[in-house]
Motif scaffolding. Structure first.
Motif, mmCIF file in Angstrom:
data_model
loop_
_atom_site.group_PDB
_atom_site.id
_atom_site.type_symbol
_atom_site.label_atom_id
_atom_site.label_comp_id
_atom_site.label_asym_id
_atom_site.label_seq_id
_atom_site.Cartn_x
_atom_site.Cartn_y
_atom_site.Cartn_z
ATOM 1 N N ALA A 103 0.820 -1.224 0.000
ATOM 2 C CA ALA A 103 0.000 0.000 0.000
ATOM 3 C C ALA A 103 0.844 1.259 0.000
ATOM 4 O O ALA A 103 0.575 2.228 0.711
ATOM 5 C CB ALA A 103 -0.963 -0.014 1.180
ATOM 6 N N GLY A 104 1.918 1.236 -0.816
ATOM 7 C CA GLY A 104 2.639 2.472 -1.093
ATOM 8 C C GLY A 104 1.867 3.245 -2.153
ATOM 9 O O GLY A 104 0.703 2.937 -2.453
ATOM 10 N N ILE A 105 2.517 4.230 -2.727
ATOM 11 C CA ILE A 105 1.838 5.045 -3.744
ATOM 12 C C ILE A 105 1.435 4.174 -4.936
ATOM 13 O O ILE A 105 0.327 4.299 -5.471
ATOM 14 C CB ILE A 105 2.761 6.207 -4.178
ATOM 15 N N SER A 139 7.440 5.251 0.000
ATOM 16 C CA SER A 139 6.584 6.374 -0.405
ATOM 17 C C SER A 139 6.522 7.498 0.628
ATOM 18 O O SER A 139 6.080 8.599 0.319
ATOM 19 C CB SER A 139 5.171 5.869 -0.713
ATOM 20 N N LYS A 140 6.955 7.241 1.852
ATOM 21 C CA LYS A 140 6.920 8.335 2.843
ATOM 22 C C LYS A 140 8.275 9.021 2.979
ATOM 23 O O LYS A 140 8.399 9.992 3.718
ATOM 24 C CB LYS A 140 6.468 7.806 4.199
ATOM 25 N N THR A 195 4.267 14.051 -0.655
ATOM 26 C CA THR A 195 4.202 12.613 -0.955
ATOM 27 C C THR A 195 3.229 11.892 -0.028
ATOM 28 O O THR A 195 2.527 10.970 -0.433
ATOM 29 C CB THR A 195 5.610 11.987 -0.905
ATOM 30 N N TRP A 196 3.159 12.313 1.244
ATOM 31 C CA TRP A 196 2.253 11.642 2.193
ATOM 32 C C TRP A 196 0.803 11.799 1.746
ATOM 33 O O TRP A 196 0.018 10.862 1.790
ATOM 34 C CB TRP A 196 2.397 12.243 3.601
ATOM 35 N N THR A 197 0.471 13.043 1.341
ATOM 36 C CA THR A 197 -0.923 13.300 0.962
ATOM 37 C C THR A 197 -1.278 12.534 -0.311
ATOM 38 O O THR A 197 -2.407 12.082 -0.472
ATOM 39 C CB THR A 197 -1.164 14.821 0.798
ATOM 40 N N VAL A 198 -0.308 12.387 -1.210
ATOM 41 C CA VAL A 198 -0.573 11.616 -2.440
ATOM 42 C C VAL A 198 -0.965 10.193 -2.063
ATOM 43 O O VAL A 198 -2.001 9.676 -2.503
ATOM 44 C CB VAL A 198 0.673 11.598 -3.363
ATOM 45 N N PRO A 202 11.209 9.201 8.701
ATOM 46 C CA PRO A 202 10.360 10.350 8.451
ATOM 47 C C PRO A 202 10.609 10.932 7.066
ATOM 48 O O PRO A 202 11.742 10.971 6.610
ATOM 49 C CB PRO A 202 10.746 11.345 9.545
ATOM 50 N N GLY A 203 9.572 11.364 6.406
ATOM 51 C CA GLY A 203 9.706 11.936 5.072
ATOM 52 C C GLY A 203 10.093 13.393 5.144
ATOM 53 O O GLY A 203 10.441 13.883 6.216
ATOM 54 N N PRO A 204 10.032 14.078 4.018
ATOM 55 C CA PRO A 204 10.487 15.459 3.970
ATOM 56 C C PRO A 204 9.616 16.368 4.807
ATOM 57 O O PRO A 204 8.458 16.125 4.946
ATOM 58 C CB PRO A 204 10.364 15.814 2.494
#
Ligand SMILES: Cc1cc2nc3c(=O)[nH]c(=O)nc-3n(C[C@H](O)[C@H](O)[C@H](O)COP(=O)(O)OP(=O)(O)OC[C@H]3O[C@@H](n4cnc5c(N)ncnc54)[C@H](O)[C@@H]3O)c2cc1C
Length: 436
Positions: free
Chosen positions: A12-14, A44-45, A151-154, A434-436
């Protein structure tokens, strides 16, 4: 055994979320099965969060085609869902004679990829575009379409949309075994539970070769290629409003400086092949390498405070392109090697997968009525945040109560997913990468 689905998408990535969303737009029962506790908790995160035009892809590859198509699909989807996106533009900078000589070839490559907006500019224009750049730039190539995105919201929007369209998300379901039968494939999970599927799509990212092996294939190996990044404080954002790219090499896109959608500035990523598929920690050597690069690219950036560092793992494979192949006899499709462009290409990969499945024999009838795409809360600093919207606060005072003063998250925003989402969060833990 839970119920049998027409299609089970693993991962369940992008990419997997985009595929589940796309297939759930048809008359099919779809499950999105994820090993971790939440969607979007893998690569994806933790990426660089750039919406790529595909100007520098290898012409003629599937990746080139899908990045370019994905750019348009995601741009459009972001507009409809409120995924924050900023049209910052990029400028690729040449720092020596060899790099300067490479610019015409890069422009030709962009043209071959169907991207016609790149222009070669001189050093004066480079410094006019990015005045805080370090000394020594000799020229550059503009890429007006490159953009920054959340990217998180995508990932969350795609998974939420899939659920709204009727898909089932099963988290904490790591697939560890496969039983093949004439009608149904049984996917065994680590907890002993199993999920049955008529068709299976493997979008397991870093784990895609292992899952492929469970189907009896041995066609590729994933090598985790770590990319470490440094995130600078929001006060640094005044230094740079464009993505500053290096001339790419055979190993990848190289170290860039980019504004982030959250109002920070990032420096990175590194590119280092590892064995450990869980090694999402940063390293002293990686950060020192980035600081040395940053010192040359933009010395003033190093005077700013570092807010965070993080690392993500690209799913690099021993194959020069995306590896998307259907096996009609097994009613199985592999999506492998979505290495460093999957955020951009995800929705186009989903379209391609849909067509490959149809060609392999999956009956696809589009649903006549689809719900509207979800409206995502804005995390981007360049747009009105909930705490700045009087109307929203009047309607729900929780949006006026700030619970995180650094990122100005309101009580209303922090409750948004838990109370109102069709895909509520499984954890408030930001995880180990953690992502950007
Ligand atoms: C440093 C870095 C920078 C990048 N920058 C960009 C960029 O600027 N722009 C861009 O477009 N792309 C970028 N990328 C690439 C992009 O992030 C990836 O291509 C994309 O996130 C891949 O998505 P995915 O869904 O294939 O993989 P993932 O997000 O990793 O999802 C795969 C999922 O499968 C699950 N899984 C694995 N095994 C199993 C199993 N056995 N059972 C069940 N579930 C399983 C995992 O837990 C994971 O959640 C970057 C990548 C990195 C690392």
């Amino acid at each position: 055994m839970t119920s049998a689905y027409d299609v089970v998408v693993i991962g369940a990535g992008i990419v997997g979320s985009a595929i589940a969303r796309e297939l759930a737009g048809h008359d099919l029962s779809v499950a999105l099965v994820e090993a971790r506790r939440d969607v979007g908790d893998g690569t994806s995160k933790a990426n660089t969060a750039i919406l790529h035009t595909g100007f520098d892809a290898k012409p003629g590859t599937l990746e080139s085609r899908l990045v370019s198509r994905g750019y348009h699909l995601l741009s459009d989807y972001a507009e409809h869902t409120g995924i924050p996106i900023e049209r910052t533009e990029a400028i690729l900078v040449a720092w020596d004679r060899e790099q300067l000589d490479a610019l015409p070839g890069l422009q030709e490559k962009a043209e071959a990829n169907g991207y016609h907006q790149c222009e070669i500019v001189d050093a004066a224009s480079v410094y006019a575009a990015v005045p805080n750049l370090g000394p020594g730039a000799l020229g550059g190539l503009t890429v007006p379409g490159e953009s920054i995105i959340c990217t998180w919201t995508v990932n969350l929007a795609l998974a939420t949309d899939a659920v709204n369209r009727g898909a089932t998300v099963l988290t904490d379901h790591r697939i560890v075994g496969v039983g093949l039968d004439r009608e149904l494939t049984t996917l065994h999970t680590g907890t002993g539970e199993s999920v049955a599927a008529r068709w299976v799509v493997n979008a397991a990212g870093l784990g895609a070769d292992h899952v492929d092996g469970l189907f009896g294939h041995h066609r590729f190996t994933v090598t985790p290629r770590r990319g470490e990044l440094i995130v600078y404080d929001k006060l640094a954002r005044a230094l740079v409003d464009k993505i500053v790219l290096p001339v790419p090499t055979a190993r990848g896109k190289g170290v860039l400086i980019s504004p982030t959608i959250y109002g920070n500035v990032m420096l990175g990523p590194t590119s280092e092949d590892l064995q450990d598929r869980t090694a999402t920690g940063t390293s002293q050597a990686g950060l020192e390498f980035l600081l040395a690069k940053g010192r040359a690219l933009m010395p003033r950036l190093l005077e700013e405070e570092v807010t965070a560092t993080y690392a993500g793992l690209r799913a690099a494979i021993d194959h020069g392109d995306y590896l998307i192949e259907a096996d009609p006899a097994q009613r199985y499709l592999l999506v492998g090697g979505i290495r460093s462009t999957g955020l951009t290409a995800g929705m186009a990969v989903a379209e391609y997968v849909r067509d490959q499945l149809a060609a392999a024999g999956l009956a696809l009838r589009p649903r006549t009525a689809l719900p509207d795409p979800p409206r995502m809360p804005n995390l981007g600093e360049a747009f009105p945040r909930p705490f700045q919207q009087a109307e929203l606060i009047a309607a729900d005072p929780a949006y006026g109560r700030v619970v995180c003063f650094c990122e100005r998250v309101t009580e209303g925003r922090s409750a948004t997913r838990a109370d109102r989402s069709s895909h509520p969060p499984r954890s408030t833990d930001s995880g180990d990468a953690p992502g950007p």
